[in-house]
Every structure is written in C-alpha cells, then in structure tokens.
Design a protein around this motif. Structure first.
Motif, PDB file in Angstrom:
ATOM      1  N   THR A 111      72.223  -8.265  62.129  1.00  0.00           N
ATOM      2  CA  THR A 111      71.158  -8.000  61.435  1.00  0.00           C
ATOM      3  C   THR A 111      71.301  -6.788  60.149  1.00  0.00           C
ATOM      4  N   GLY A 112      72.577  -6.414  60.206  1.00  0.00           N
ATOM      5  CA  GLY A 112      72.840  -5.326  59.334  1.00  0.00           C
ATOM      6  C   GLY A 112      72.494  -5.586  57.830  1.00  0.00           C
ATOM      7  N   HIS A 113      71.891  -4.689  56.967  1.00  0.00           N
ATOM      8  CA  HIS A 113      71.735  -4.996  55.547  1.00  0.00           C
ATOM      9  C   HIS A 113      72.876  -4.363  54.864  1.00  0.00           C
ATOM     10  N   TRP A 114      72.817  -4.604  53.427  1.00  0.00           N
ATOM     11  CA  TRP A 114      73.855  -4.210  52.825  1.00  0.00           C
ATOM     12  C   TRP A 114      73.349  -4.083  51.219  1.00  0.00           C
ATOM     13  N   LEU A 115      73.887  -3.355  50.136  1.00  0.00           N
ATOM     14  CA  LEU A 115      73.583  -3.189  48.944  1.00  0.00           C
ATOM     15  C   LEU A 115      75.080  -2.964  48.349  1.00  0.00           C
ATOM     16  N   LYS A 116      75.251  -3.795  47.080  1.00  0.00           N
ATOM     17  CA  LYS A 116      76.340  -3.526  46.233  1.00  0.00           C
ATOM     18  C   LYS A 116      75.769  -2.835  44.873  1.00  0.00           C
ATOM     19  N   VAL A 117      76.514  -1.878  44.440  1.00  0.00           N
ATOM     20  CA  VAL A 117      76.202  -1.319  43.019  1.00  0.00           C
ATOM     21  C   VAL A 117      77.514  -1.320  42.318  1.00  0.00           C
ATOM     22  N   LEU A 118      77.170  -1.930  40.845  1.00  0.00           N
ATOM     23  CA  LEU A 118      78.165  -2.007  39.912  1.00  0.00           C
ATOM     24  C   LEU A 118      77.579  -1.253  38.537  1.00  0.00           C
ATOM     25  N   LEU A 119      78.263  -0.187  38.291  1.00  0.00           N
ATOM     26  CA  LEU A 119      78.018   0.698  37.149  1.00  0.00           C
ATOM     27  C   LEU A 119      78.468   0.431  35.818  1.00  0.00           C
ATOM     28  N   ILE A 120      77.874   0.595  34.798  1.00  0.00           N
ATOM     29  CA  ILE A 120      78.399   0.223  33.607  1.00  0.00           C
ATOM     30  C   ILE A 120      78.209   1.675  32.739  1.00  0.00           C
ATOM     31  N   GLY A 121      79.410   2.509  32.377  1.00  0.00           N
ATOM     32  CA  GLY A 121      79.358   3.554  31.547  1.00  0.00           C
ATOM     33  C   GLY A 121      78.980   3.111  30.099  1.00  0.00           C
ATOM     34  N   VAL A 122      78.433   4.130  29.455  1.00  0.00           N
ATOM     35  CA  VAL A 122      77.998   4.219  28.113  1.00  0.00           C
ATOM     36  C   VAL A 122      78.659   5.462  27.338  1.00  0.00           C
ATOM     37  N   LYS A 123      78.038   6.443  27.635  1.00  0.00           N
ATOM     38  CA  LYS A 123      78.669   7.837  27.303  1.00  0.00           C
ATOM     39  C   LYS A 123      79.941   7.953  28.032  1.00  0.00           C
ATOM     40  N   SER A 124      79.765   7.581  29.251  1.00  0.00           N
ATOM     41  CA  SER A 124      81.177   7.824  30.152  1.00  0.00           C
ATOM     42  C   SER A 124      81.856   6.586  29.851  1.00  0.00           C
ATOM     43  N   ASN A 125      83.015   6.451  30.323  1.00  0.00           N
ATOM     44  CA  ASN A 125      83.785   5.288  30.152  1.00  0.00           C
ATOM     45  C   ASN A 125      83.243   4.173  30.733  1.00  0.00           C
TER      46      ASN A 125
ATOM     47  N   ILE B  94      72.988   9.493  54.220  1.00  0.00           N
ATOM     48  CA  ILE B  94      73.429   9.584  53.157  1.00  0.00           C
ATOM     49  C   ILE B  94      74.904   9.266  53.091  1.00  0.00           C
ATOM     50  N   GLN B  95      75.386   8.508  52.130  1.00  0.00           N
ATOM     51  CA  GLN B  95      76.634   8.078  51.915  1.00  0.00           C
ATOM     52  C   GLN B  95      77.206   8.297  50.515  1.00  0.00           C
ATOM     53  N   ALA B  96      78.180   8.827  50.463  1.00  0.00           N
ATOM     54  CA  ALA B  96      78.733   9.103  49.024  1.00  0.00           C
ATOM     55  C   ALA B  96      80.140   8.074  48.692  1.00  0.00           C
ATOM     56  N   GLN B  97      80.019   7.353  47.512  1.00  0.00           N
ATOM     57  CA  GLN B  97      81.104   6.515  47.094  1.00  0.00           C
ATOM     58  C   GLN B  97      81.481   6.803  45.721  1.00  0.00           C
TER      59      GLN B  97
ATOM     60  N   ARG C 155      82.881  -2.898  42.378  1.00  0.00           N
ATOM     61  CA  ARG C 155      81.260  -3.171  42.864  1.00  0.00           C
ATOM     62  C   ARG C 155      81.309  -2.264  44.219  1.00  0.00           C
ATOM     63  N   LEU C 156      80.750  -0.823  44.204  1.00  0.00           N
ATOM     64  CA  LEU C 156      80.616  -0.196  45.460  1.00  0.00           C
ATOM     65  C   LEU C 156      79.660  -0.981  46.533  1.00  0.00           C
TER      66      LEU C 156
ATOM     67  N   LEU D  21      72.953  -7.470  44.701  1.00  0.00           N
ATOM     68  CA  LEU D  21      73.798  -6.374  43.787  1.00  0.00           C
ATOM     69  C   LEU D  21      72.739  -6.211  42.661  1.00  0.00           C
ATOM     70  N   VAL D  22      73.091  -4.924  42.449  1.00  0.00           N
ATOM     71  CA  VAL D  22      72.290  -4.263  41.337  1.00  0.00           C
ATOM     72  C   VAL D  22      73.232  -3.690  40.294  1.00  0.00           C
ATOM     73  N   VAL D  23      73.239  -3.941  38.992  1.00  0.00           N
ATOM     74  CA  VAL D  23      74.023  -3.435  37.846  1.00  0.00           C
ATOM     75  C   VAL D  23      73.153  -2.360  37.081  1.00  0.00           C
ATOM     76  N   ILE D  24      73.714  -1.076  37.263  1.00  0.00           N
ATOM     77  CA  ILE D  24      73.133   0.007  36.541  1.00  0.00           C
ATOM     78  C   ILE D  24      73.838   0.339  35.312  1.00  0.00           C
ATOM     79  N   LYS D  25      73.324   0.378  34.320  1.00  0.00           N
ATOM     80  CA  LYS D  25      73.767   0.917  32.830  1.00  0.00           C
ATOM     81  C   LYS D  25      73.512   2.321  32.597  1.00  0.00           C
ATOM     82  N   GLU D  26      74.480   3.188  32.274  1.00  0.00           N
ATOM     83  CA  GLU D  26      74.107   4.350  32.066  1.00  0.00           C
ATOM     84  C   GLU D  26      73.008   4.753  30.887  1.00  0.00           C
ATOM     85  N   GLY D  27      71.931   5.298  31.556  1.00  0.00           N
ATOM     86  CA  GLY D  27      70.918   5.849  30.728  1.00  0.00           C
ATOM     87  C   GLY D  27      69.835   4.564  30.753  1.00  0.00           C
ATOM     88  N   SER D  28      69.895   3.474  31.354  1.00  0.00           N
ATOM     89  CA  SER D  28      68.924   2.448  30.917  1.00  0.00           C
ATOM     90  C   SER D  28      68.482   1.916  32.477  1.00  0.00           C
ATOM     91  N   GLY D  29      69.106   2.412  33.795  1.00  0.00           N
ATOM     92  CA  GLY D  29      68.657   1.928  35.018  1.00  0.00           C
ATOM     93  C   GLY D  29      69.188   0.844  35.298  1.00  0.00           C
TER      94      GLY D  29
END
Length: 598
Positions: free
Chosen positions: A499-513, A529-532, A547-548, A580-588
């Motif tokens: 029953t373990g849950h999960w979350l994927k995060v894809l980042l898109i830079g704007v000012k960053s690469n 807490i976990q850092a990647q 995708r982290l 999966l959540v896609v997060i754009k820099e400055g736009s959430g």
C-alpha cells in the motif's frame, strides 16, 4: 565557514600520515587495479520482512534483443575492451514516456554490423521500437558515457557521449532526429585519438541558466604501446595474465567547457582550476550541491587512485577537497577502484549522501553527509560490509517498494574472462544486488542484502556495467535498465505490492536551465524529509529518469520545497500522492497526471 575549515584541516592532519602510508602501500601491490583484500563481514539474521518489489527481466518481450557489443567474449587483451559503457532513460520526443538509449563498443577485429549505439522509442504498451537510423544516431566505436539535458534550452533533451577517441554532442532537432554538432559547438577538442573519455555531466556551475559541460578522461592510451597480458606486475590478477592497467598507464585529464549561450562552448579547464588536477583514473562524474551553499560541486569516482571532489568557489573556479571532506579514500585510508556513484538521501536528513562501488575483495562505500559537505564512511555500521565478492559498477539510491526509505541497487560483472576459467570463485558473470533499507535502528540506518528475494531479474547472472532507473511503463514504481557485455540489455520491470504511496516531480526551469539540472526538491511526508537533486549523470556512465521519484509509505500527501538552480525557491503544500506533478519555475504546478496502476 572558518570553524568548518579548521575542523576539516584538523581531520586531515590526524589522518594524513596513515593515509599517505596506505597510498604508497597500495602502489606496491602486484596488480593493475586497486583492491584492499577485505573479507566480508558475517551476515546477520534475515529480518524476515517481505520485500514488496519484484524485479523481472522483460527485455526480450519488450523488443530489446540486439546485443551490446563490447570487446572480446572469451578473452580481452586490452583494457578498453573491459570497461563497458552506460545507458540512459530519457524522453527524447516529449510524449511523457521514457525512451531508451544504449551505448555500444565494438571489437578490435571483425566488429559485427550490430555494433552501434541504439535509440529505442517507447511504444507505450511495454514494447520499444529501434529508431536509431531514423534518428541519425548510428555510430560504431568505443563509447563510454552519456549525459542528457537540454543544453540549448529549446525544450528537447540533447546527448553528449564520451568515447575512446572523438566525443560527440548530438543536438535534438525536436522532430525525432539528432544532428552531430560537436564541431560547430567547439567541442572537438574534448576528444582525441589517444584520449579515452569517461564520465561526463552537464552542470550549470555558474548558475547563468546555460548548461556547461564537465568531461573526465580515464587514460591517455595508444594501443601500439600497450604491454601484452602478463607482461608486468600491472598485467596479472590472482596470478593469471590479464590485460594491463590502469596502474602503469598514463591517466587522462579533466576538462570543463563553459556554455556561451549561443550553441557554442569555451574551454575553461585551466582558468576554472579543474585542470590543476590530472593524477586520477577518472570514471563516473556526479554534479550536485553537497555542502548546501546553493552552488553545484562535482564528484569524480576514480579507479585505483583517490577520488576527487571539486568544491564550487562561486566565482567560476573550483578547489579539489575530496581528502579534506572524507570522500577520497576508504575509512582506513586506502585507494579503491571507484567505478559507480549513487546519490541520494539514505537517512532522510535533507542532505545528499554518496554511495560508491568498487572492485572485488573490497566493500562498496556509503558516505554520510553532515550537511556541510563533510562525509563519514558508515559502510560497516550500515550493514554493507557483508558483500565483497563481485566487481561492481552501476548503482542507484532508489526506493523500490515505495516505503519511504531509499534502497541501494548494484550491478556487477568481472573484467577478466580468463580468470574465471582458472579461478571459478571469481566468475565472469555475476548477479545484481539489492540492499533493502530497514530504516533507522541503533547506530543509524541499516541495510539488508537481497538477491533471490528481489526477483529473478536480480538473481540472473551477467557481466553488467551501466544501469539507469526510471518508470518506463508509468505505473508508479522504479524500473531498471542495465547494460550487459556482449548480450542484450536487461530491462527489469518492477512489480510492487502493498500500500505504499508515491509522488513524481518533473521540474521545468525558466530563469534556471530548462532541464532544471542542479535544482533540488525536498519532500516532507509522514514526519520525514527526503532531498533529491536533478542530475545529468550518476550510476556508472549513465542517466536516469529526470522525473524525481519519492516513495511516501503510508502518506497520502506531501509538501514540496524546491530550490531552483539559480538559487530561487518555492514551496507547494498538500500535494496528493500517486501522481506526477510538473512544476514550472515561478508558476507552481502546471500539470498533474494520475496514472492507473498497470
């Protein structure tokens, strides 16, 4: 900072005499590869806890049937036949499904036509189609490592590949094809006929929004001058004549190229301070912020010489500080045959730790980060000293069960088929390894070695090298892609129960690469807490899914803190699990995808 520097200098002073003696002793061993001759520790009583992941090799049914050609099969006369190459999971056409890129070697004589790099498109049904020729990526040679990112910020991931010989930069044209732009990008000097390229990584070391390129070289090598197997003390192992090196051969140099922002690169090797360090047999490279100052550092695993850590001075220059920071040598001050590197937060303290793989008769090493970029070797107390049998390569710090604690995965394989015939206790083909995290206990996080319990894809024997981690079938767990010498690759599909849950995060830079290489996500869930961090190379010469992936255990939501490569930050709370959540820099969050369990 001054107190920290004084502490590390004191540590170096205390260890220096012992470590230097060990270094000189290591060079007296009659073999070409460093190994400490360590005996494995006794295994403890099995925990009896069921392993909720099952890894099965489905490469054949997925259409991955062409062998990866790399050197001779029963005999390897030259060291460049032995090291092998990396692999990559990446989405070259931006359709949301991971494609596969496999590097290839060749043969000294009579190379088969199948000896080429291969690009496989994901058909979204568990199978792949070879699109190498159509994509313009056919090339025969001694390929080593790959790094993947969008170096020109046009929205499509590009490829840089190191070779024994000329390296190659392939620009993704966005229409399913690639163009070799090595010359026009100013990178022809990154490879030469005698230079053996090894680890490489895109990294925005000056945080200007354009990805720079770090390139390591293993050896300067001319086959015409290489001694024959058995010719000297660096050409035997376990009393058997084998190919020579790396000891006794000339080490390669390290290179750094600055991205000019116009599609070209400038060589800043000397001005950056990277060129001052040339005395290592460099292998896998990983760029990440190890001391939490917001600027990417560079770690280089080195074979039979001390490994290197380049601290970013934040002014375009680096200082090499691996010895000061505790990641140059083993706990007892010995050189090791550093090959693969995993990066992650194994003890869930928000800091990036390192795991490095080594040669047979030695332990693999787990370095725990104190948050200031000073590391402690916690191999033995973590239960990892039980395994010294195999030569190990690709590796990852990944949560296979979605339980919320990262595990360790290792692929293995010998470099000496000649030794296997005479010394069966050192087989050429060997299994994969899973060190399952048991979570915290007295003395720190403990791991338990699993082979058969982790599934038939782990117990199967191969001589493997690179491996990459990603969710190729979009079902919410992590699968594994593995390079096998002179065999088809392995694609280990992970089938998770529980029953373990999960979350994927894809980042898109704007000012960053745009690829967000160097950006960090800290995920808070279930009181942990976990850092990647988004990287462009790790494991052994390989690239994993950008995708982290966070296993969340029982947590149905998580809070995310993003630190972008350029130093900016944002926090997103109450993110639902199993998507999966896609997060754009400055736009959430700009897109969220719930995936059905397949």
């Amino acid at each position: 900072m001054i107190e920290h520097r004084a502490a590390t200098l004191h540590t170096m002073e205390v260890l220096n005499r012992r470590q230097l003696l060990a270094l000189f002793a290591g060079r007296m061993f009659g073999q070409g590869v460093s190994t400490r001759g360590v005996k494995a520790l006794p295994r403890g009583k099995p925990s009896g806890i069921p392993f909720r992941a099952n890894l099965t090799d489905i490469a054949a049914q997925a259409g991955l049937t062409a062998p990866v050609i790399y050197g001779g099969i029963d005999r390897k006369d030259y060291i460049f036949e032995t090291v092998g190459c990396g692999v990559a999971f990446f989405d070259f056409d931006n359709d949301g499904w991971l494609d596969i890129f496999l590097l290839s070697g060749t043969r000294v004589k009579d190379a088969p036509k199948s000896a080429t790099n291969r690009l496989y498109k994901n058909n979204r049904d568990g199978t792949f189609t070879d699109v190498t020729a159509r994509a313009g990526l056919t090339r025969t040679g001694w390929a080593s490592a790959v790094t993947v990112a969008d170096y020109n910020n046009d929205g499509f991931d590009d490829l840089f590949i190191t070779y024994y010989g000329r390296n190659a930069l392939y620009r993704n044209n966005g229409n399913g094809t690639f163009t070799d732009v090595t010359a026009e990008a100013g990178l022809l000097a990154s490879g030469s006929p005698s230079r053996w390229g090894s680890g490489c990584t895109f990294v925005d070391y000056d945080r200007d929004g354009h990805l720079d390129l770090f390139v390591a070289n293993y050896l300067e090598l001319d086959p015409k001058t290489l001694p024959q197997p058995g010719a000297n003390i660096n050409c035997t192992w376990k009393g058997v004549p084998v190919n020579c090196g790396p000891r006794g051969l000339n080490p390669g140099r390290l290179q750094l190229f600055h991205n000019n922002g116009d599609g070209t690169f400038a060589d800043v090797t000397e001005s950056s301070g990277i060129g001052t360090k040339t005395t290592g047999y460099a292998m896998t490279t990983v760029a990440a912020d190890f001391d939490n100052d917001g600027w990417p550092d560079i770690y280089v695993a080195c074979d039979s010489t001390r490994s290197l850590l380049f601290h970013n001075n934040r002014d375009g220059t680096f200082r090499e500080e691996a010895l000061l920071r505790g990641v140059a040598l083993s706990e007892d001050g010995m050189e090791q045959a550093g090959m693969g590197v995993a990066i992650g937060d194994f003890n869930l303290d928000g800091n990036l730790d390192l795991f490095k793989t080594h040669f047979a008769d030695d332990t693999h090493v787990l370095y725990q980060n104190d948050g200031k970029g000073v590391f402690e070797d916690v191999t033995l107390r973590s239960g990892l000293g039980v395994e010294t049998r195999y030569i190990a390569w690709g590796t990852g710090m990944v949560d296979f069960e979605n339980k919320g604690w990262p595990d360790l995965f290792v692929v293995t394989g010998s470099v000496y088929p000649e030794v296997a015939r005479l010394r069966p206790e050192y087989p050429y083909k060997t299994p994969r390894l899973v060190f399952r995290s048991l979570g915290p206990s007295k003395g720190g996080v403990k791991f338990e070695e699993l082979v058969e319990e982790a599934g038939p894809g782990v117990a199967a024997v191969h001589s493997s090298r690179g491996c990459a981690f990603g969710d190729f079938d979009n079902d919410g767990d992590l699968d594994v892609l593995i390079m096998n010498m002179n065999e088809p690759p392995s694609l280990l599909r992970n089938d998770v129960t529980g029953t373990g849950h999960w979350l994927k995060v894809l980042l898109i830079g704007v000012k960053s690469n745009r690829s967000a290489i160097g950006s960090r996500v800290t995920c808070a869930y279930d009181g942990k807490i976990q850092a990647q961090e988004v990287t462009a190379q790790s494991s052994f010469y390989s690239v994993s899914d950008r995708r982290l992936h966070f296993g969340l255990g029982p947590a149905a939501t998580a809070d995310l803190t993003i630190r972008w490569t350029n130093g900016g930050g944002e926090t997103i709370t109450g993110v639902a699990a199993n998507q999966l959540v896609v997060i754009k820099e400055g736009s959430g969050v700009i897109r969220a995808e719930k995936w059905p369990k397949r």
